[in-house]
Design an enzyme around this catalytic site. Structure first.
Site, mmCIF file in Angstrom:
data_model
loop_
_atom_site.group_PDB
_atom_site.id
_atom_site.type_symbol
_atom_site.label_atom_id
_atom_site.label_comp_id
_atom_site.label_asym_id
_atom_site.label_seq_id
_atom_site.Cartn_x
_atom_site.Cartn_y
_atom_site.Cartn_z
ATOM 1 N N ALA A 63 53.586 93.203 10.098
ATOM 2 C CA ALA A 63 52.727 94.132 9.371
ATOM 3 C C ALA A 63 52.809 93.870 7.871
ATOM 4 C CB ALA A 63 53.143 95.570 9.681
ATOM 5 N N GLY A 102 53.781 92.647 15.015
ATOM 6 C CA GLY A 102 52.356 92.578 15.301
ATOM 7 C C GLY A 102 51.852 91.163 15.424
ATOM 8 N N GLU A 105 52.429 90.295 18.929
ATOM 9 C CA GLU A 105 51.510 91.075 19.756
ATOM 10 C C GLU A 105 50.099 90.479 19.705
ATOM 11 O OE1 GLU A 105 52.918 95.606 20.000
ATOM 12 O OE2 GLU A 105 52.793 94.893 17.928
ATOM 13 N N GLU A 125 60.519 95.726 15.701
ATOM 14 C CA GLU A 125 60.136 97.061 15.235
ATOM 15 C C GLU A 125 61.268 98.083 15.370
ATOM 16 O OE1 GLU A 125 56.204 95.113 16.354
ATOM 17 O OE2 GLU A 125 58.271 95.108 17.086
#
Length: 479
Positions: A63, A102, A105, A125
């Protein structure tokens, strides 16, 4: 489309390229750009397959920290990944450097993942009090099973490419060092039927594994019983076995938002930012680099410095000469005969008696009783000269916190040891006094030293943060 995401066709393969230095973080512009580039690739009749890659030294490292604490802006990441996964054309992700949070992901939402040697992947995370909230807890178990997914997600560890291939997180390792070549090669092989693309979200739900869930829960209760997010990670991964992807994603989102609302998330984010640049002296600028440093006497730190000197551009010598710019002096050693302009930096254990000003040094490097975080205290040196010394230590791979006049770490150490039954409360009281005395450049430096060296609970953020919150809560409830 935003300038940080580009689309270009190479023969019959469309390439979506992220260019958002330094780490291609998933800020709003990147998220929006990915959707626009995907639409362009889908509409390009000449493109039979698509490749997603990133410029620079890494894939997507996670992020955008500049958006931490800000209201979410559309499109949010789960929506972007759902659109990527729904692509009607085979979509290859090329991973290099790191693919974290992310970033991984996003890769899991693509149909095929190829990595360059040296790549590391992970979902860290949990270290920020969160869980993977863009499908990581649902797609990863479909690839690696419940047990491995729980281990990776609750630990947040980074996985090297070879292990990622063995586990099934990635589909191949390409020996080239050029991401574009690896992506085009993998896409070409898919078009020719030599490799198989697949949508991770359409794979069967992983088999239920109550034994693994129980085992990881017991481990976490022993290792981190006070933490909130690791146990929410378990719930989210368990949900991947119970129903459809859509229902699992809904449950993941609920648990992610619960983590977002947890005070622990705020504390861990605070600790994360506290560690960003504690070696920076405010308003010191960029002083000339120290390139010749003498190590006077013997100390274990000197061995660490010498191991890292080769790639630092810094020459370390046993004794000072006319060209020496700084001299590190081991505890108990008399100050050597240094050039007049040479920085004298005295080493001092955090638990030593006596005042730093009595060491006849420009700077004092306070050495903790355990851990690797050092404190560089300016006793006589200017801010610019302190910054030069801190930058040199950082170049020698040493983590440094800068302070002034007296040691934050020594004061925290004394306070904690004076109250063994309530070390945290003692450090909280001491932290307020240290800030009031102006010994720190940033109050977060107090928090960082307490967390990294003295074992103050990371999820609370640090003693000064906690003391400030306590004082605020008291004032709000006072009549």
């Amino acid at each position: 489309m935003p300038a940080c995401v580009h689309y270009q066709r190479h023969d019959d393969i469309g390439v979506i390229r992220i260019d958002n230095p330094p780490v291609n973080a998933l800020g709003h512009a990147v998220r929006s750009g990915l959707l626009e580039a995907l639409d362009q690739g889908q509409a390009d009749d000449g493109a039979r397959a698509l490749v997603l890659m990133a410029d620079g030294r890494t894939f997507i490292a996670g992020a955008d920290i500049r958006e931490f604490g800000q209201p979410p802006r559309l499109p949010i990441l789960p929506e972007v990944i759902a659109r990527l996964e729904a692509s009607t054309k085979p979509l290859v992700a090329v991973l290099h450097g790191t693919a974290l949070g992310g970033g991984l992901e996003v890769a899991l939402g693509c149909h095929y993942r190829v990595a360059l040697p040296g790549t590391r992947v992970g979902l860290p995370e949990v270290k920020l009090g969160l869980l993977p909230g863009a499908g990581g807890t649902q797609r990863l178990p479909r690839l690696v099973g419940v047990d491995s997914a729980l281990e990776l997600i609750t630990s947040g560890r980074f996985v090297p490419a070879d292990e990622a291939l063995t586990l099934g997180i990635i589909d191949a390792i390409d020996q080239t060092d050029v991401p574009l070549d690896a992506g085009l090669g993998a896409a070409r092989a898919i078009l020719e039927g030599q490799r198989t693309a697949r949508r991770t979200g359409e794979l069967p739900a992983p088999a239920a594994d109550p034994g693994a869930i129980a085992r990881h829960r017991v481990r976490l209760e022993a290792e981190v019983p006070d933490l909130f997010s690791p146990f929410r990670c378990i719930e989210a991964v368990a949900a991947s076995t119970e129903s459809s992807l859509a229902e699992g994603l809904r449950r993941e989102r609920e648990l992610f938002l619960a983590c977002m609302d947890s005070p622990q998330r705020a504390g861990l984010i605070h600790a994360f930012f506290a560690a960003r640049a504690p070696h920076r002296v405010p308003e010191a600028g960029e002083p000339p680099a120290l390139t010749r440093i003498a190590l006077h006497g013997e100390h274990p730190l000197f061995e660490r410095l010498e191991r890292h000197a080769g790639h630092s551009g810094i020459a370390l010598t046993e004794r000072p000469d006319a060209s020496t710019q700084a001299c590190l002096i081991a505890p108990g050693d008399a100050a050597p005969d240094c050039p007049a302009a040479c920085l004298r930096i005295a080493l001092q254990p955090a638990d030593a008696d006596g005042r730093l000003q009595d060491l006849n040094a420009d700077l004092v490097l306070v050495i903790p009783p355990q851990g690797a975080l050092l404190e560089l205290v300016a006793t006589r040196a200017s801010a610019e000269r302190q910054q030069a010394a801190a930058a040199a230590l950082k170049a020698l791979r040493q983590a440094v916190v800068v302070s002034r006049r007296d040691s934050l770490l020594a004061a925290l150490y004394r306070a904690a040891n004076a109250a063994p039954d309530d070390r945290c409360a003692a450090m909280e009281a001491a932290s307020l006094l240290l800030a009031e005395q102006g010994l720190c450049y940033r109050t977060s430096d107090i928090d960082l030293l307490a967390v990294e060296v003295l074992g103050y609970p990371r999820h609370l953020g640090g003693p000064h943060r906690q003391a400030t919150l306590n004082a605020s809560a008291t004032s709000e409830t006072s009549p």
